[in-house]
Design an enzyme around this catalytic site. Sequence first.
Site, short mmCIF file in Angstrom:
data_model
loop_
_atom_site.label_atom_id
_atom_site.label_comp_id
_atom_site.label_asym_id
_atom_site.label_seq_id
_atom_site.Cartn_x
_atom_site.Cartn_y
_atom_site.Cartn_z
N TRP A 1 0.81 -1.22 0.00
CA TRP A 1 0.00 0.00 0.00
C TRP A 1 0.85 1.28 0.00
O TRP A 1 0.31 2.36 0.17
CB TRP A 1 -0.91 0.01 1.23
CG TRP A 1 -2.06 -0.93 1.13
CD1 TRP A 1 -3.33 -0.64 0.72
CD2 TRP A 1 -2.06 -2.33 1.45
NE1 TRP A 1 -4.12 -1.76 0.75
CE2 TRP A 1 -3.37 -2.82 1.19
CE3 TRP A 1 -1.10 -3.22 1.90
CZ2 TRP A 1 -3.72 -4.14 1.38
CZ3 TRP A 1 -1.46 -4.55 2.09
CH2 TRP A 1 -2.75 -5.00 1.84
N CYS B 1 -6.87 -4.42 -1.37
CA CYS B 1 -8.11 -5.09 -0.97
C CYS B 1 -9.03 -5.41 -2.14
O CYS B 1 -9.59 -6.50 -2.22
CB CYS B 1 -8.84 -4.27 0.09
SG CYS B 1 -9.53 -2.70 -0.49
N HIS C 1 -13.04 0.02 1.72
CA HIS C 1 -12.44 -1.29 1.89
C HIS C 1 -13.34 -2.30 1.20
O HIS C 1 -14.57 -2.16 1.19
CB HIS C 1 -12.29 -1.64 3.37
CG HIS C 1 -11.62 -2.96 3.60
ND1 HIS C 1 -10.47 -3.36 2.95
CD2 HIS C 1 -11.97 -4.02 4.39
CE1 HIS C 1 -10.13 -4.56 3.34
NE2 HIS C 1 -11.03 -4.99 4.20
N ASP D 1 -13.10 -11.89 4.12
CA ASP D 1 -12.16 -10.81 3.80
C ASP D 1 -10.77 -11.40 3.67
O ASP D 1 -10.23 -11.95 4.64
CB ASP D 1 -12.21 -9.74 4.89
CG ASP D 1 -11.43 -8.49 4.52
OD1 ASP D 1 -10.72 -8.51 3.50
OD2 ASP D 1 -11.53 -7.49 5.26
N TYR E 1 -5.37 4.99 0.43
CA TYR E 1 -6.80 4.75 0.66
C TYR E 1 -7.07 3.98 1.95
O TYR E 1 -8.19 3.96 2.44
CB TYR E 1 -7.43 4.03 -0.54
CG TYR E 1 -7.25 2.54 -0.57
CD1 TYR E 1 -8.16 1.69 0.06
CD2 TYR E 1 -6.18 1.95 -1.24
CE1 TYR E 1 -8.01 0.32 0.02
CE2 TYR E 1 -6.02 0.58 -1.28
CZ TYR E 1 -6.93 -0.22 -0.65
OH TYR E 1 -6.78 -1.59 -0.69
#
Length: 713
Positions: free
Chosen positions: A248, A283, A347, A370, A543
């Site tokens: 990220w 994600c 997300h 997830d 993000y």
Amino acid sequence: MGENLQVELVYFYPKENSKPHKTDKFELIYDEENPVPILRRGLKFTVAIRFKNDRFVNLEKDQIRLFFNFGPTPNPIKGTRAVIKLNTTRKRIEGENFWGANILDSSSDLILEVYSPTSTPVGVWKLEVETSLVNSTLPPSVYKHENDFYILFNPWNCHDLVYMPDERLLDEYILTDVGKIWVGPYGSSRGREWVYGQFDACVLPAAMLMFEKSDLVPASRGDPIKVCRTISKLVNSNDEDGVLVGRWDGQYEDGTAPSAWTGSVQILQEYLDTQFSVSYGQCWVFSGVVSTICRALGIPSRVISNLVSAHDANASLTVDKYYNVNNEEMDFDPNNPMGEDSIWNFHVWNDVWMARPDLPQGYGGWQAVDSTPQETSDGYYQCGPSSLEAIKKGQVGFSYDVAFMVASVNADVMRWKEDSTRELGFARIYTNKYHIGRTLLTKQPFIFDPNGDQDREDVTLQYKAPEGSKAERLSLYNAVRGTELAKSFFALPDPGLEDVEFDLEELERIKIGEGFCVVVHIKNRSDQPRTIKALLSAASVFYNGVKAHLVKKEDIEAVVKPKSTETMRMTVKADEYLDKLVEYCNLKLYAIASVTETRQTWTDEDDFEVLRPKIDIRIPPEITVARPTTITLRFVNPLKKILTNCKFSLSGPTLIRNQVIRYGDVKPGGLVKMNTDITPRSVGDQVLIVTFSSKELVDIRGSAKVAVVEPEE
């Protein structure tokens, strides 16, 4: 009749069986050299056996047994080995939950219809045929069929745990191979096209490789609960050699930037070819791959985007930020030395459909999983399946990870200021009960909008009661009662009566190159003047909520007259933020203010997006199958800097297979234009998805819908 029957060949009728099994879209079935049968459990399929012997089969004297084997050590007790003895007396009836076979014809080749139970483990199976003679001393002859075949979940069968009663929806959640994933902050999120490509030749083998690297035993691979939990663990690479490495921080030079992917196939092909994790994912990329694998295996799946999502690092059902006595944000969480809470401006995870026999009645249906590494569950980075009904009711005692999902969609945001007079050393200065889980989106079934968001579906009410309602508060407090740390956070009293109101003006989006303002409206409801000291700032953020660069900060002081209003404003010019933007061009506004006379303190924040151009795809609305068509891709560089390391990525089922095209440097304000050819392989409505990435600018994308037709006579 003095010798055993000798098997010459076994034929699975891969194309013929695929139609009733709804697997006819899989490319593996049409391999010219080695067509692979792909079947669904709980449904009969046809098999032919040819013998070398110059005689007919006589089941009064010939004994024929079929052995269906799964995994390295097949075992009938564990359901990984099935033994079927052929006879003419006992007829296997559809719906019986055990392996069996009926003889359809034995006049030349032996034609069988074989039944598998709806609990059959899912994956690669092998077949052996054993032949012998009744009352003979000869040892049996064994034929090992050299080709494997797949058995998948069957959501069309009411006895399968993944059965979906509204079968129309399976056209979307199993058979549709192009979808959308909503990305971006609340107010400016847009559907990003994604090629699931679950029928591509690489997908099932890549899924099998993933399971081989897992600790899920073959006997458990028929249980969708355990299978989906394993998928959530193995799509990321944190614990084992999973599919994708997460990153990220914007540093992707040694791999592929997440924003450059157009779909799952290129990722799974690289994983299969190299046997190593692929760099890089985030994600929404993880979620796209999860849907591809689930749909390929036969588990109904959809992608869920949570706009304003909480990462509750200490299981308090709150998102906490701490400030010192000077109103400066602290860079650590004093109540959680292992990490700190964060708010992702969006997300993405998945919902999968299944029954939940391990839970009370009524908790089946959609389950959240997830695969993005955030917190460990049972010692691994995995999450779910969590029943949406359990999340909505705050039933945190139910498996799996319900408390984490409740916090993700409905945590309270709390702000704390250093105060030595308080028992905790901090006073709670602010609570927002409405900020988290602003909207949860997925693609609406049967619709695809290449030019807008008319195909989005709001599923917020499937995760929680209407925000601010009594039912919503009761479900959250039900979760609090089952979470120890949350009890102490929610037991503290709210701040006392406060007589100054603050409102941070929200921004939704601005075009890149435009300036903006941070604006706070203040209303003094008291009969006395109030002195306001405020700190306004703007920063670029990734993000997931991690701050990248401070853009601007200002201290402002004002006196607000009794029963009057005032506005504080900080102006940010384009030149002040352009060189500080990071991927996805997200900016965050921060405001914290205190009232000198009453010690009232308030804080708030807002995310918004700087909009980049879209790729203009110039393609005829109708093109001919098997003929090359030239398309044009174009957009204008919006930055005042040169774009380097440029490349286009193109993808579209049956249109073009994961093509990456390098492009030269682009001058500031220059036109990016490229022509290329596509040759469609099948007729019907198709979608072309294109992304552009460079070192300086990423996440430029576009899509186009096109009709592929037969050539004119």
